[in-house]
Design an enzyme around this catalytic site. Structure first.
Site, PDB file in Angstrom:
ATOM      1  N   ARG A  92      79.635  54.752  45.658  1.00  0.00           N
ATOM      2  CA  ARG A  92      79.095  56.091  45.378  1.00  0.00           C
ATOM      3  C   ARG A  92      79.252  57.061  46.550  1.00  0.00           C
ATOM      4  NH1 ARG A  92      73.351  54.618  42.949  1.00  0.00           N
ATOM      5  NH2 ARG A  92      73.531  53.381  44.814  1.00  0.00           N
ATOM      6  N   LYS A 111      79.195  35.741  41.686  1.00  0.00           N
ATOM      7  CA  LYS A 111      77.956  35.109  41.285  1.00  0.00           C
ATOM      8  C   LYS A 111      76.790  36.027  41.640  1.00  0.00           C
ATOM      9  CE  LYS A 111      75.779  32.051  43.995  1.00  0.00           C
ATOM     10  NZ  LYS A 111      74.958  32.623  45.079  1.00  0.00           N
ATOM     11  N   HIS A 150      82.617  30.770  45.713  1.00  0.00           N
ATOM     12  CA  HIS A 150      83.460  30.674  46.922  1.00  0.00           C
ATOM     13  C   HIS A 150      83.572  29.239  47.440  1.00  0.00           C
ATOM     14  CE1 HIS A 150      79.599  30.983  49.037  1.00  0.00           C
ATOM     15  NE2 HIS A 150      80.200  30.517  50.112  1.00  0.00           N
ATOM     16  N   LYS A 188      86.985  26.611  49.458  1.00  0.00           N
ATOM     17  CA  LYS A 188      86.917  25.948  50.766  1.00  0.00           C
ATOM     18  C   LYS A 188      87.958  24.829  50.819  1.00  0.00           C
ATOM     19  CE  LYS A 188      81.974  26.897  51.427  1.00  0.00           C
ATOM     20  NZ  LYS A 188      81.784  27.718  52.614  1.00  0.00           N
ATOM     21  N   GLU A 191      71.018  24.824  55.131  1.00  0.00           N
ATOM     22  CA  GLU A 191      71.314  26.009  55.943  1.00  0.00           C
ATOM     23  C   GLU A 191      70.169  26.252  56.904  1.00  0.00           C
ATOM     24  OE1 GLU A 191      73.428  29.308  53.588  1.00  0.00           O
ATOM     25  OE2 GLU A 191      71.915  28.484  52.250  1.00  0.00           O
ATOM     26  N   HIS A 233      77.186  26.217  43.481  1.00  0.00           N
ATOM     27  CA  HIS A 233      77.841  25.454  44.547  1.00  0.00           C
ATOM     28  C   HIS A 233      77.606  23.940  44.433  1.00  0.00           C
ATOM     29  CE1 HIS A 233      78.298  29.452  45.909  1.00  0.00           C
ATOM     30  NE2 HIS A 233      77.208  29.541  46.643  1.00  0.00           N
ATOM     31  N   LYS A 271      66.868  26.290  52.738  1.00  0.00           N
ATOM     32  CA  LYS A 271      66.979  27.298  53.812  1.00  0.00           C
ATOM     33  C   LYS A 271      66.013  26.883  54.912  1.00  0.00           C
ATOM     34  CE  LYS A 271      69.185  30.696  51.444  1.00  0.00           C
ATOM     35  NZ  LYS A 271      70.639  30.658  51.504  1.00  0.00           N
TER      36      LYS A 271
HETATM   37  C1  BG6 Z   1      75.715  32.065  48.629  1.00  0.00           C
HETATM   38  C2  BG6 Z   1      74.209  32.050  48.501  1.00  0.00           C
HETATM   39  O1  BG6 Z   1      76.321  31.951  47.376  1.00  0.00           O
HETATM   40  O2  BG6 Z   1      76.136  30.963  49.437  1.00  0.00           O
HETATM   41  C3  BG6 Z   1      73.564  32.121  49.873  1.00  0.00           C
HETATM   42  O3  BG6 Z   1      73.803  33.176  47.729  1.00  0.00           O
HETATM   43  C4  BG6 Z   1      74.102  31.030  50.766  1.00  0.00           C
HETATM   44  O4  BG6 Z   1      72.153  32.023  49.776  1.00  0.00           O
HETATM   45  C5  BG6 Z   1      75.634  31.011  50.768  1.00  0.00           C
HETATM   46  O5  BG6 Z   1      73.619  31.270  52.077  1.00  0.00           O
HETATM   47  C6  BG6 Z   1      76.155  29.798  51.486  1.00  0.00           C
HETATM   48  O6  BG6 Z   1      77.541  29.904  51.638  1.00  0.00           O
HETATM   49  P1  BG6 Z   1      78.296  29.127  52.814  1.00  0.00           P
HETATM   50  O7  BG6 Z   1      79.733  29.337  52.543  1.00  0.00           O
HETATM   51  O8  BG6 Z   1      77.821  29.736  54.094  1.00  0.00           O
HETATM   52  O9  BG6 Z   1      77.856  27.701  52.696  1.00  0.00           O
END
Ligand code: BG6
Length: 496
Positions: free
Chosen positions: A43, A147, A177, A181, A215, A239, A329
């Protein structure tokens, strides 16, 4: 044919942190089709020059040493900015005219990347259709959808229907994603390009499988999104289940989009459903202690920031082999890994040997073979096996074979988005989720999420930041006769 990439959500984080750096790397490696134009749509009014300058800085930051100013200058000429609001109908015919003028009226393949809030997905796709931008008479028209794809089965189905009103399934690329990898792709090579692993990759040799995606990061400024999503929707539906399908699927006959995805869908369909009582036994959830202090989080929020889920796959290969999935997390280290825990030998003739001392086990109760597939950050594979300790009678210790990507193949591993963007440009959907696959994944997650939503407040366990999740997680897995493999990857070794 020439290529036009249109990124909706040009001013967002994903564009500057991932998409543009990935496209820049593809340019540097000379992998982009020529001519290639990249058009950002957002925008805020901004000129091409301003957008290019902003992206130059962020790209330099994210690609680090591989930033080459000459290469950037050439790449920057392909970047164009279009100020437009995806909520307004008039944006799309104007955008289409701008794209045609950049394409000089020539046929061009187009890739529309929806890097916008999911609430705008359906409307944006409809506007693309109404403006004739899904029509393939002048080149392939493809759409990448980020996503989350829906928030449950019903919303995912509705979105699939909305998308299919405009695009054929073969034009749709639902991105996860993790599938880009290198280490995830290597799972297919490990299993299906080596003859020694596949014969033991089944219930006869494998006791259970652990899939962990931990994470260190906290929810932070994503709290408003995360409050509604929680760990199951954010990490498991996509994932973790993707990792599970790659680890568990049957060998596809060919490496093509339908053959691969057919096998993945079969695994998802074979996962045993759970009643609310079964959910109570087979899952565990937690929240890190400071989560409720994050801005945008309700003071009594029950959103899970950690979950452990035990899934059973009802087919010949995996009958009675539990798959333990967990993610959190605020964990003690960042590690995504798959542990394949093999069975113990049926009979151990050494059991009465010598006494135990540090690290040397008398009865190898916990020492069955194990394969560690390190997805990130210490990308590699280790196989654990017992070895005779020299100069003892017959004492044994767990030792390992090691493989590290960064040692064997010098250089940085490419970012997942490079591979995925390139595949989408070339019309290869093998590493993207198909409509039935996304729905099958929601069918597994929905009953768990709804059992949690309807259960007692006290069912959430709290955990300290920098731990391995709630303390109850250890007892939970012990009840099934297993132990978590809690080990942070040795990064210094991996990178040496
Ligand atoms: C994302 C999630 O899809 O993947 C995040 O929304 C997460 O919460 C991330 O931190 C993790 O991706 P990667 O590649 O860092 O493991």
């Amino acid at each position: 044919m020439s290529q036009t990439i249109v990124i909706f959500g040009a001013s967002g984080d994903l564009t500057s942190r991932k998409l543009i750096p990935a496209l820049y790397q593809l340019e540097r490696k000379k992998r982009l089709d020529k001519p290639c134009r990249i058009v950002g749509v957002s925008r805020t009014p901004t000129s091409d020059a301003e957008w290019r300058e902003k992206l130059r800085n962020t790209t330099q930051e994210f690609v680090g040493e591989s930033f080459d100013p000459h290469c950037w200058d050439a790449f920057a000429t392909t970047l164009h900015y279009f100020a437009g609001d995806v909520e307004k109908q008039e944006t799309f015919p104007k955008l289409n005219a701008a794209l045609q003028s950049l394409e000089n009226g020539e046929p061009s393949n187009r890739l529309y990347y929806l890097s916008i809030s999911p609430v705008f997905y359906a409307a944006t796709v409809k506007q693309l259709g109404d403006a004739g931008m899904a029509d393939e008479s002048h080149g392939a028209q493809r759409v990448i959808i980020e996503k989350p794809f829906g928030t449950d089965l019903e919303t995912a189905r509705r979105l699939n229907n909305d998308v299919h009103r405009v695009f054929l399934e073969r034009q749709v690329y639902r991105i996860d994603h993790y599938l880009g990898k290198e280490t995830v792709n290597n799972l297919l090579v490990l299993r299906f390009a080596n003859a020694i692993f596949e014969p033991i990759w089944n219930r006869n040799y494998i006791d259970h499988v652990q899939i962990t995606a931990n994470e260190e990061v906290l929810v932070g400024r994503r709290a408003p999104f995360y409050e509604k999503a929680g760990i199951l929707r954010d990490m498991f539906q996509n994932h973790l289940l993707q990792l599970l399908t790659f680890a568990a699927m049957e060998p596809p006959a060919r490496f093509d989009a339908d053959a691969v995805r057919d096998e993945k869908v079969k695994v998802l369909h074979a996962i045993r459903g759970m009643s609310p009582d079964e959910v109570a036994v087979n899952t565990l959830r937690g929240q890190y202690r400071s989560y409720r202090d994050e801005s945008g989080v309700a003071p009594n929020s029950r959103t899970a920031t950690y979950a452990a889920v035990r899934l059973m796959i009802d087919n010949w290969r995996w009958k009675d082999v539990p798959f333990y999935l967990r993610s959190g997390k605020g964990m003690s280290c960042r590690t995504t890994q798959i542990i394949v825990q093999f069975r113990r030998p049926p009979h151990l003739m050494f059991a009465k040997n010598g006494g135990a001392s540090d690290g040397i086990y008398q009865t190898p109760e916990i020492d069955a073979n194990r394969m560690l597939i390190q997805i990130q950050p210490a990308e590699g594979i280790q196989i654990h096996f017992l070895t005779k300790v020299p100069d003892t009678d017959m004492q044994m210790r767990q030792t390992e074979f090691q493989f590290h990507f960064r040692e064997s193949f010098r250089g940085e591993l490419p970012e997942a988005y490079e591979r995925l963007l390139l595949d989408a440009m070339h019309g290869d959907a093998s590493l993207f989720a198909r409509s039935d696959e996304v729905e099958a994944a929601w069918r597994i997650i929905d009953p768990i999420q709804s059992a949690w939503d309807n259960s007692l407040q006290s069912d959430t366990d709290f955990y300290e930041v920098n731990a391995w999740g709630p303390p109850a997680a250890s007892d939970w897995i012990r009840r099934f006769g297993c132990e978590w493999f809690d080990s942070c990857p040795l990064l210094n070794h991996a990178n040496s």
